[in-house]
Design a protein around this motif. Structure first.
Motif, mmCIF file in Angstrom:
data_model
loop_
_atom_site.group_PDB
_atom_site.id
_atom_site.type_symbol
_atom_site.label_atom_id
_atom_site.label_comp_id
_atom_site.label_asym_id
_atom_site.label_seq_id
_atom_site.Cartn_x
_atom_site.Cartn_y
_atom_site.Cartn_z
ATOM 1 N N GLU A 26 77.960 -72.125 46.884
ATOM 2 C CA GLU A 26 77.204 -73.205 46.205
ATOM 3 C C GLU A 26 75.722 -73.091 45.923
ATOM 4 O OE1 GLU A 26 77.906 -76.999 48.136
ATOM 5 O OE2 GLU A 26 79.782 -76.667 48.179
ATOM 6 N N LEU A 27 75.164 -72.498 46.993
ATOM 7 C CA LEU A 27 73.765 -72.151 46.735
ATOM 8 C C LEU A 27 73.214 -71.187 45.664
ATOM 9 C CD1 LEU A 27 71.176 -73.267 48.276
ATOM 10 C CD2 LEU A 27 70.959 -71.038 49.344
ATOM 11 N N ASN A 28 74.312 -70.200 45.733
ATOM 12 C CA ASN A 28 74.351 -69.008 44.677
ATOM 13 C C ASN A 28 74.584 -69.758 43.309
ATOM 14 O OD1 ASN A 28 73.449 -66.891 45.717
ATOM 15 N ND2 ASN A 28 75.500 -66.081 46.310
ATOM 16 N N GLN A 29 75.514 -70.576 42.973
ATOM 17 C CA GLN A 29 75.871 -71.322 41.691
ATOM 18 C C GLN A 29 74.770 -72.023 41.463
ATOM 19 O OE1 GLN A 29 79.505 -73.093 42.664
ATOM 20 N NE2 GLN A 29 80.633 -71.059 42.256
ATOM 21 N N LEU A 30 74.089 -72.889 42.367
ATOM 22 C CA LEU A 30 73.023 -73.794 42.018
ATOM 23 C C LEU A 30 71.889 -72.913 41.618
ATOM 24 C CD1 LEU A 30 72.202 -76.818 42.276
ATOM 25 C CD2 LEU A 30 70.861 -76.108 44.551
ATOM 26 N N LEU A 31 71.580 -71.767 42.153
ATOM 27 C CA LEU A 31 70.462 -70.901 41.852
ATOM 28 C C LEU A 31 70.738 -70.210 40.361
ATOM 29 C CD1 LEU A 31 69.284 -68.987 44.733
ATOM 30 C CD2 LEU A 31 67.974 -70.464 43.532
ATOM 31 N N GLU A 32 72.123 -69.923 40.018
ATOM 32 C CA GLU A 32 72.437 -69.237 38.845
ATOM 33 C C GLU A 32 72.200 -70.390 37.649
ATOM 34 O OE1 GLU A 32 76.376 -67.262 38.084
ATOM 35 O OE2 GLU A 32 75.230 -66.112 39.795
ATOM 36 N N ARG A 33 72.601 -71.504 38.021
ATOM 37 C CA ARG A 33 72.610 -72.673 36.988
ATOM 38 C C ARG A 33 71.002 -72.705 36.724
ATOM 39 N NH1 ARG A 33 76.527 -75.546 39.388
ATOM 40 N NH2 ARG A 33 74.939 -76.773 40.704
ATOM 41 N N ARG A 34 70.338 -72.990 37.787
ATOM 42 C CA ARG A 34 68.691 -73.049 37.682
ATOM 43 C C ARG A 34 68.007 -72.080 36.661
ATOM 44 N NH1 ARG A 34 66.836 -75.730 42.724
ATOM 45 N NH2 ARG A 34 67.646 -78.076 42.304
ATOM 46 N N VAL A 35 68.437 -70.766 37.102
ATOM 47 C CA VAL A 35 67.873 -69.500 36.307
ATOM 48 C C VAL A 35 68.375 -69.783 34.888
ATOM 49 C CG1 VAL A 35 68.132 -67.156 36.075
ATOM 50 C CG2 VAL A 35 67.970 -68.172 38.490
ATOM 51 N N GLN A 36 69.512 -70.016 34.479
ATOM 52 C CA GLN A 36 70.104 -70.232 33.254
ATOM 53 C C GLN A 36 69.278 -71.279 32.472
ATOM 54 O OE1 GLN A 36 74.269 -70.590 33.462
ATOM 55 N NE2 GLN A 36 74.766 -68.440 33.761
ATOM 56 N N GLU A 37 69.151 -72.422 33.271
ATOM 57 C CA GLU A 37 68.381 -73.572 32.778
ATOM 58 C C GLU A 37 67.028 -73.064 32.130
ATOM 59 O OE1 GLU A 37 70.704 -76.955 34.935
ATOM 60 O OE2 GLU A 37 68.710 -76.790 35.259
ATOM 61 N N ARG A 38 66.453 -72.494 33.239
ATOM 62 C CA ARG A 38 65.066 -72.170 33.256
ATOM 63 C C ARG A 38 64.918 -71.011 32.141
ATOM 64 N NH1 ARG A 38 62.562 -74.106 38.237
ATOM 65 N NH2 ARG A 38 63.356 -76.020 37.512
ATOM 66 N N ALA A 56 66.961 -70.486 29.406
ATOM 67 C CA ALA A 56 67.004 -71.421 28.344
ATOM 68 C C ALA A 56 65.818 -72.035 27.772
ATOM 69 C CB ALA A 56 68.190 -72.330 28.367
ATOM 70 N N GLN A 57 65.162 -72.562 28.684
ATOM 71 C CA GLN A 57 63.976 -73.417 28.210
ATOM 72 C C GLN A 57 62.917 -72.518 27.960
ATOM 73 O OE1 GLN A 57 62.784 -75.470 31.872
ATOM 74 N NE2 GLN A 57 64.361 -77.121 31.575
ATOM 75 N N LEU A 58 62.859 -71.361 28.676
ATOM 76 C CA LEU A 58 61.879 -70.527 28.340
ATOM 77 C C LEU A 58 62.006 -69.858 26.977
ATOM 78 C CD1 LEU A 58 61.018 -68.267 31.334
ATOM 79 C CD2 LEU A 58 59.590 -69.088 29.772
ATOM 80 N N GLN A 59 63.316 -69.480 26.631
ATOM 81 C CA GLN A 59 63.500 -69.029 25.242
ATOM 82 C C GLN A 59 63.393 -69.840 24.377
ATOM 83 O OE1 GLN A 59 65.202 -65.961 24.940
ATOM 84 N NE2 GLN A 59 64.785 -66.250 22.888
ATOM 85 N N GLU A 60 63.527 -71.226 24.542
ATOM 86 C CA GLU A 60 63.366 -72.297 23.541
ATOM 87 C C GLU A 60 61.717 -72.474 23.110
ATOM 88 O OE1 GLU A 60 65.260 -76.075 24.271
ATOM 89 O OE2 GLU A 60 63.954 -76.974 23.117
ATOM 90 N N THR A 61 60.883 -72.332 24.335
ATOM 91 C CA THR A 61 59.569 -72.274 24.195
ATOM 92 C C THR A 61 59.127 -71.043 23.456
ATOM 93 O OG1 THR A 61 59.630 -73.190 26.399
ATOM 94 C CG2 THR A 61 57.349 -72.666 25.482
ATOM 95 N N ASN A 62 59.423 -70.031 23.811
ATOM 96 C CA ASN A 62 59.361 -68.518 23.112
ATOM 97 C C ASN A 62 59.818 -68.755 21.686
ATOM 98 O OD1 ASN A 62 58.094 -66.405 23.825
ATOM 99 N ND2 ASN A 62 59.989 -65.356 24.266
ATOM 100 N N ASP A 63 60.945 -69.290 21.414
ATOM 101 C CA ASP A 63 61.078 -69.388 19.924
ATOM 102 C C ASP A 63 60.406 -70.035 19.099
ATOM 103 O OD1 ASP A 63 63.391 -67.861 20.696
ATOM 104 O OD2 ASP A 63 64.822 -69.165 20.530
ATOM 105 N N GLN A 64 59.847 -71.280 19.849
ATOM 106 C CA GLN A 64 59.106 -72.056 19.109
ATOM 107 C C GLN A 64 57.785 -71.656 18.909
ATOM 108 O OE1 GLN A 64 59.055 -75.658 21.665
ATOM 109 N NE2 GLN A 64 60.778 -76.559 20.928
ATOM 110 N N MET A 65 57.245 -70.974 19.891
ATOM 111 C CA MET A 65 55.937 -70.075 19.845
ATOM 112 C C MET A 65 55.917 -69.021 18.767
ATOM 113 S SD MET A 65 53.317 -70.398 21.902
ATOM 114 C CE MET A 65 52.809 -68.688 22.208
ATOM 115 N N GLU A 66 57.014 -68.440 18.486
ATOM 116 C CA GLU A 66 57.268 -67.258 17.639
ATOM 117 C C GLU A 66 57.130 -68.079 16.190
ATOM 118 O OE1 GLU A 66 60.026 -64.389 18.802
ATOM 119 O OE2 GLU A 66 58.593 -63.631 20.394
ATOM 120 N N ALA A 67 57.945 -69.007 16.056
ATOM 121 C CA ALA A 67 58.061 -69.702 14.980
ATOM 122 C C ALA A 67 56.793 -70.247 14.218
ATOM 123 C CB ALA A 67 59.216 -70.908 14.784
ATOM 124 N N PHE A 68 55.928 -70.764 15.421
ATOM 125 C CA PHE A 68 54.669 -71.193 15.028
ATOM 126 C C PHE A 68 53.892 -70.246 14.533
ATOM 127 C CE2 PHE A 68 50.431 -72.353 16.517
ATOM 128 C CZ PHE A 68 50.130 -73.562 16.014
#
Ligand code: ADP
Length: 444
Positions: free
Chosen positions: A198-210, A212-224
């Protein structure tokens, strides 16, 4: 105590007469059987993915050896703080249904769970103890109930009964207790595994979320960055154009200071233009879709050397390519872009008065191919090897060595986008060996 009761060596010493000897070897035999049985039960529980469910088969294994007919396996239910029958054998379904839920303070098993201590009931049919009333109705004559505990935490109870004799032997109780401990350990192991999963799944989900957030910020930065760079070019073109018009139309009327200002203005504008172009190139590299094909490193190096021919001639440089070079899986234009930056740096970062000497060769490392570009330049302190691959990271002033600090960032990004890597081996003053790594192209 448990071990010694099972250990054949703890049996009484051999008496030298035919009858006792036979009896002793019979005891020995049973002790060996018990050890085997316990080992079998332990591995059964260890290998099981669902130790909760294997209690029935564990019981079957020990029932014959111990002459048992009944078992009741209760699990402690946290929500209701009661025991719930999980599996059983040796009693009619209706009776089991009546005993499905047990309160902790009532009944035999309930008390065992509450006090967390094993209780043995002997000669049950002649007992008047109200706690054994339930057991008596089952026709049981000897009964024992063990708490299942791990680290002092109650998991449930496991009880065994027989209808054939009034009491259990000491070693039989010891064996049942060992089995109960094994069951408790197996269940605890399962709980720990599940909690870890359960902990692993939670961590994996967190990593994926983070990510995705990072990717989005990165994309926005690059578009900017892309749009800013793009928009900056129009006013910059105007500045450069008017500076040129000023020089052409009014250059003759300006004094030397005026012309110096104009020259500096043009040089500044040129430098800004170069910077913007490099930034745009870097941004495009992140945004463009890349398709991969078999690419000959030899051809790429030849193409890029031709493009840099003017610089090579101007610097009086020598470029030595050790062929053959491997075929790799890459996006050819991106690979060329990477190589241009590496070769241009190798030509540029030499000590004043030194003629650049470049050596290029390939090597194979499992499924990957490496291309090496060695120079006789000024070298790089190992402390900066990582840093120089970042955007705008330069180790020298623009006066000493012109540049924008984006070349190696393009190298790094381009290689990452092609599923490869880039790196450098170098020490200050002793030249540099830059390398890029890509998957070797599969045979066509
Ligand atoms: P630029 O060449 O525009 O300065 P780069 O990103 O290509 O930017 O390089 C970053 C820095 O890494 C350079 O400013 C230089 O200090 C160092 N560098 C890159 N290539 C070499 C090389 N072949 N030899 C010595 N230093 C190098």
């Amino acid at each position: 105590m448990r071990t010694s009761s099972l250990n054949p060596s703890s049996e009484p010493p051999t008496v030298v007469s035919p009858r006792p000897k036979r009896r002793h070897s019979g005891n020995d035999q049973r002790a060996v059987e018990r050890v085997d049985l316990l080992a079998d039960v332990a591995s059964h529980l260890l290998l099981s993915d669902k130790p909760q469910e294997v209690v029935a088969s564990v019981f079957r294994k020990i029932a014959h050896h111990l002459g048992l007919e009944v078992y009741l396996y209760y699990l402690f239910d946290d929500a209701s703080q009661c025991l719930r029958l999980s599996s059983y054998s040796g009693l009619p379904t209706a009776m089991a249904a009546e005993r499905e839920w047990l309160a902790l303070h009532k009944t035999f098993c309930g008390l065992v769970a509450k006090n967390q201590k094993r209780v043995v009931a002997e000669d049950v049919q002649h007992s008047e103890d109200p706690a054994t009333a339930h057991v008596r109705t089952l026709g049981i004559t000897a009964y024992v109930c063990f708490p299942l505990l791990t680290n002092g935490r109650l998991i449930g109870t496991l009880s065994f009964g027989t209808r054939r004799r009034a009491r259990f032997k000491h070693e039989e109780l010891a064996m049942m207790e060992t089995v109960c401990n094994q069951v408790a350990v197996a269940i605890e192991r399962k709980h720990t595994e599940e909690a870890l999963q359960e902990l692993n799944q939670l961590l994996e989900r967190r990593v994926q979320e983070r990510t995705a957030q990072l990717q989005e910020t990165n994309d926005q930065m690059e578009a900017f960055t892309y749009s800013i760079s793009h928009d900056l070019r129009a006013p910059l073109r105007a500045i450069r154009g008017f500076a040129q018009a000023l020089a052409e139309d009014y250059g003759a009327t300006l004094d030397s200071t005026g012309r110096d200002y104009l020259d500096r203005m043009s040089a500044g504008a040129d430098r800004l233009d170069q910077l913007i172009q490099d930034l745009l190139q870097y941004s495009r590299l992140s945004r463009s879709r890349l398709t991969f094909e078999r690419v000959s490193l030899e051809e790429s190096v030849r193409r890029v050397s031709q493009q840099l021919d003017t610089d090579i001639q101007a610097a009086g440089a020598k470029v030595e390519v050790k062929t053959p070079l491997p075929l790799v899986l890459a996006h050819s234009p991106t690979l060329d872009q990477v190589l241009i930056n590496l070769l241009a740096n190798a030509l540029k970062f030499v000590a004043p008065g030194t003629k650049p000497q470049l050596r290029i060769w390939g090597s194979l490392d499992g499924p990957n191919a490496r291309l090496w570009i060695a120079d006789n330049g000024i070298g790089i302190d190992p402390a900066h090897h990582q840093r120089i691959f970042g955007v705008f990271e330069r180790l020298h002033s623009a006066e000493a060595y012109p540049g924008t600090g984006i070349g190696l960032a393009i190298v790094s990004k381009g290689m990452a986008r092609m599923g490869g890597r880039a790196g450098v081996e170098s020490t200050l003053g002793a030249g540099s060996r830059f390398w890029i790594e890509l998957p070797v192209a599969p045979q066509s």
